[in-house]
Write a protein that holds these residues in place. Structure first.
Motif, PDB file in Angstrom:
ATOM      1  N   UNK A 154      41.027  37.078  46.350  1.00 40.99           N
ATOM      2  CA  UNK A 154      40.970  37.538  47.810  1.00 40.99           C
ATOM      3  C   UNK A 154      39.560  38.658  47.680  1.00 40.99           C
ATOM      4  N   UNK A 168      42.421  29.022  43.613  1.00 38.08           N
ATOM      5  CA  UNK A 168      42.544  29.854  44.002  1.00 38.08           C
ATOM      6  C   UNK A 168      42.746  29.235  41.790  1.00 38.08           C
ATOM      7  N   UNK A 169      42.906  28.846  41.085  1.00 39.38           N
ATOM      8  CA  UNK A 169      43.042  28.861  39.524  1.00 39.38           C
ATOM      9  C   UNK A 169      41.618  28.373  38.826  1.00 39.38           C
ATOM     10  N   UNK A 200      53.357  32.605  31.577  1.00 41.21           N
ATOM     11  CA  UNK A 200      52.497  33.279  33.253  1.00 41.21           C
ATOM     12  C   UNK A 200      54.176  34.478  33.251  1.00 41.21           C
ATOM     13  N   UNK A 233      54.063  36.376  45.700  1.00 38.25           N
ATOM     14  CA  UNK A 233      52.822  37.514  46.630  1.00 38.25           C
ATOM     15  C   UNK A 233      51.071  37.319  45.855  1.00 38.25           C
ATOM     16  N   UNK A 234      50.884  38.326  46.405  1.00 46.99           N
ATOM     17  CA  UNK A 234      49.353  38.576  46.563  1.00 46.99           C
ATOM     18  C   UNK A 234      49.441  39.307  44.900  1.00 46.99           C
ATOM     19  N   UNK A 235      50.778  39.942  43.559  1.00 46.58           N
ATOM     20  CA  UNK A 235      50.288  40.030  43.040  1.00 46.58           C
ATOM     21  C   UNK A 235      50.797  39.172  42.515  1.00 46.58           C
ATOM     22  N   UNK A 236      51.558  38.183  42.287  1.00 44.28           N
ATOM     23  CA  UNK A 236      51.031  37.456  41.177  1.00 44.28           C
ATOM     24  C   UNK A 236      49.844  36.287  40.715  1.00 44.28           C
ATOM     25  N   UNK A 237      50.082  36.253  39.794  1.00 42.04           N
ATOM     26  CA  UNK A 237      48.942  35.884  38.537  1.00 42.04           C
ATOM     27  C   UNK A 237      48.501  34.101  39.071  1.00 42.04           C
ATOM     28  N   UNK A 238      47.498  34.303  39.110  1.00 41.49           N
ATOM     29  CA  UNK A 238      47.091  32.374  39.916  1.00 41.49           C
ATOM     30  C   UNK A 238      47.605  31.649  38.610  1.00 41.49           C
ATOM     31  N   UNK A 239      47.800  31.850  38.001  1.00 47.18           N
ATOM     32  CA  UNK A 239      48.054  30.296  36.892  1.00 47.18           C
ATOM     33  C   UNK A 239      49.671  30.749  37.382  1.00 47.18           C
ATOM     34  N   UNK A 244      50.436  30.860  40.224  1.00 47.06           N
ATOM     35  CA  UNK A 244      50.110  29.949  41.574  1.00 47.06           C
ATOM     36  C   UNK A 244      50.377  29.112  41.465  1.00 47.06           C
ATOM     37  N   UNK A 289      54.154  31.404  48.678  1.00 47.86           N
ATOM     38  CA  UNK A 289      54.574  31.850  49.072  1.00 47.86           C
ATOM     39  C   UNK A 289      56.116  31.711  49.433  1.00 47.86           C
ATOM     40  N   UNK A 324      44.752  37.505  35.539  1.00 46.85           N
ATOM     41  CA  UNK A 324      43.677  37.363  37.829  1.00 46.85           C
ATOM     42  C   UNK A 324      45.224  37.355  38.573  1.00 46.85           C
ATOM     43  N   UNK A 325      45.212  38.428  39.050  1.00 50.06           N
ATOM     44  CA  UNK A 325      46.417  37.848  40.152  1.00 50.06           C
ATOM     45  C   UNK A 325      45.170  37.420  41.904  1.00 50.06           C
ATOM     46  N   UNK A 326      46.266  37.412  42.970  1.00 46.58           N
ATOM     47  CA  UNK A 326      45.948  36.133  44.125  1.00 46.58           C
ATOM     48  C   UNK A 326      44.565  37.933  45.002  1.00 46.58           C
ATOM     49  N   UNK A 327      45.422  39.021  44.657  1.00 43.32           N
ATOM     50  CA  UNK A 327      45.029  39.934  45.245  1.00 43.32           C
ATOM     51  C   UNK A 327      43.204  39.960  44.911  1.00 43.32           C
ATOM     52  N   UNK A 330      44.210  33.385  33.331  1.00 47.15           N
ATOM     53  CA  UNK A 330      45.071  33.108  34.956  1.00 47.15           C
ATOM     54  C   UNK A 330      45.779  34.157  34.271  1.00 47.15           C
ATOM     55  N   UNK A 331      46.367  34.169  33.357  1.00 48.32           N
ATOM     56  CA  UNK A 331      48.036  35.401  33.750  1.00 48.32           C
ATOM     57  C   UNK A 331      47.135  37.056  33.230  1.00 48.32           C
ATOM     58  N   UNK A 366      45.664  25.977  46.044  1.00 43.61           N
ATOM     59  CA  UNK A 366      46.135  26.415  44.763  1.00 43.61           C
ATOM     60  C   UNK A 366      45.301  26.483  43.079  1.00 43.61           C
TER      61      UNK A 366
END
Lengths: 381, 381
Positions: free
Chosen positions: A178, A192-193, B118, B184-190, B192, B178, A172-175, A169-170, A189
């Motif tokens: 998406x 997302x995870x 994370x 942000x979109x750069x946050x990792x999914x962990x 999040x 958010x 992979x970003x939300x971007x 998970x560390x 979320x």
């Protein structure tokens, strides 16, 4: 992602241009050379390979070569337990079992009750969890080896996945999510995870065995987005990249589209009674002509017929039988009613045997649960 | 979120306008009436309440009334194990232990090695995990009741949290995270996903006991964003809303700012040797005047002095002693050197006792681990 082709883990067609998919997804077509490699290592070639039901891959050849060199490898596939199992689900499992039998491989089978709960708000968690156990009976009924087949039910076996998923998970970003999955800010979320959990299983065998273990994942190409990310991050986490082999989706019995639980009348479930299953076949859309006269004159279109495809892709191993049937349809020598009767009987025979074994599966279940066989992977490495 | 006030779970000041924080966060100030309620139910009022070290709350009064009615309630707090424990961490734990002792309450203590991994990419998971066990020794050293205190180490005890976190996560979108956490979109999914795990512990006692169990969370107000979401979604999941009581942050020994691991010279760690701790006190910034002469003439400023605050907020229970010391400082009767010597001795005394108990804690640890005492909560409800 897939510009004009609608293929995501939550939406996929059946009658699509598979050559185009290979280009869009950037995978490799399964070549005759690949089949020769299979023959040389396995000693035979499964009909789903011969008929290109499995048509595309990533590193399937590398996987086979590692196996041939005596390196440890394993199988991985899964199921999102949103409904009872239908024949479209079973298709890749039959091929997976063949690989297990022939190569003596361990199989990790993930049942993602968490993901289905996150994705479909109409379900309670206890519903997707119960359905995971129902689906497990179908997996067991196919005859997988209990010593070598390890079922993972996400909500209950999370401690096996989490130490790996934390590290995934560390990376992979939300971007990324998406871009790869089409998620938005409205996505919950959990969803997302979730990719970190599906990806974690790629690396679980390496952790459990304490040595690099490449996995091969037989599955639809709709799952490929997960494996693309998995392959991107595998080296930085110290794991082999997972290999994939992609099957075509079994068509549903209606007009177009894959066999899908969203259209239950066009899907044959393992829990359908035999008469219901036969009735669905007899009512199926086909590649036939509007009248018997025209059919005899012009012939049918087996290539776009879900009834023929069920025979070709799933039910009949005998090439000569399938080829003959194909030609009789193309030349108008057989009408859809006759053909449906044949396929209905094949389905009935399959289901009768499956149902018998499915009942026995309840007692076998504990022997298949990962949690009864392994300790969780360590936090320390 | 907090317009001009920089307070998030990852950034918080110490010398801030706490009345303003109460307004920004929409919490309730702790009133004299609340303290009377404490007195009537507990039989006494802890000095951290008398001195408004705990100054703000949500439903603390409701929590006390439920307790008084004989309803089941529990305590919950936690720690992100990114470093060794310092006195700023210990402050709310001392108050929490008082509540446990006086009311006989069970305490759930979460150690979030996943979140620290994370959030801070410089750490390996095995490092934050090891630090969780180091921090656990400090918790145990404070004298919590092993029968009633349950430590949760996220990476290893995930199966206790996950069945609840799955349900929590479906209620939270990326948008919410958010807005609430500044992700942000750069946050990792962990990161999040993480809020669903911190929130899950609010509801864990209800699941483990099989009855609605309101939790009270003593912690800094920087953690409030989690509890706001928890309170929003609790009713729809069928749980009581968690109550909170917020402590002021112990100032660091430098100029401004809370005691923080990011400035180790201004923090007193439980693993500091006694001489190091004393030296840090003797070198501390104070509220004193530039010269002894001016100090005698104008007096010091104990209200903005981290050395005095350490005595007032943490180390000395005796109101008369603290008040006398405050007045001697304000009137210039005591110089900073003398004051530091007194506080250094108090710190040394505290640390000596703590270190002794911390060594004994290693043997006691298994009795504190949740996993040794409870089964995971059920998937079915």
């Amino acid at each position: 992602m897939a510009s004009n082709v609608s293929i995501t883990p939550w939406e996929a067609e059946a009658f699509v241009d598979y050559d185009k998919l290979i280009k869009v997804f950037g995978t490799k077509p399964l070549t005759d050379e690949d089949l020769k490699l299979v023959e040389s290592i396995v000693g035979e070639v499964h009909f789903m390979l011969r008929r290109k039901v499995f048509y595309s891959h990533r590193d399937f050849d590398e996987f086979l070569r590692r196996y041939a060199r005596g390196e440890r490898v394993a199988l991985y596939t899964g199921r999102g337990p949103s409904s009872h199992t239908h024949l479209g689900h079973i298709l890749p499992w039959i091929f997976t079992k063949w690989l297990q039998d022939k190569l003596g491989l361990e199989l990790f089978f993930q049942l993602t009750d968490d993901e289905k709960f996150w994705h479909e708000h109409r379900y309670k968690l206890e519903e997707t969890n119960s359905m995971a156990y129902e689906n497990a009976l179908d997996i067991i009924a196919l005859g997988f080896d209990p010593k070598k087949t390890h079922l993972i039910i996400d909500s209950e076996d999370i401690r096996y996945l989490y130490p790996i998923a934390i590290r995934v998970a560390r990376k992979i970003t939300v971007s990324t999510n998406k871009a790869v999955f089409g998620f938005t800010d409205s996505t919950n979320i959990g969803m997302m995870f979730y990719p970190s959990l599906q990806i974690a299983v790629c690396f679980l065998p390496s952790e459990l065995y304490g040595e690099p273990t490449m996995v091969l994942i037989p599955a639809g190409i709709d799952q490929d987005p997960y494996w693309r990310i998995a392959r991107d991050i595998a080296p930085s986490l110290g794991y082999p990249k997972p290999a994939q082999i992609h099957n075509k989706l079994l068509p549903g019995l209606g007009v177009g589209g894959k066999m899908s639980s969203s259209k239950p009348e066009t899907a044959i479930y393992t829990v359908d009674d035999i008469e219901t299953a036969k009735r669905k076949i007899m009512k199926a859309y086909t590649g036939g002509q509007p009248t018997a006269e025209l059919q005899r004159k012009l012939g049918g279109n087996p290539d776009s017929c879900p009834v023929f495809k069920m025979m070709e892709m799933l039910l009949v191993e005998d090439d000569a039988f399938v080829r003959k049937h194909y030609e009789r349809c193309r030349s108008g020598q057989i009408l859809c009613g006759e053909c449906k009767t044949i396929v209905a009987e094949l389905v009935a025979k399959f289901l009768e045997e499956h149902k018998r074994r499915r009942e026995q599966a309840r007692d076998l279940l504990p022997r298949f649960l990962l949690r009864n066989k392994f300790d969780p992977p360590p936090i320390k490495r």
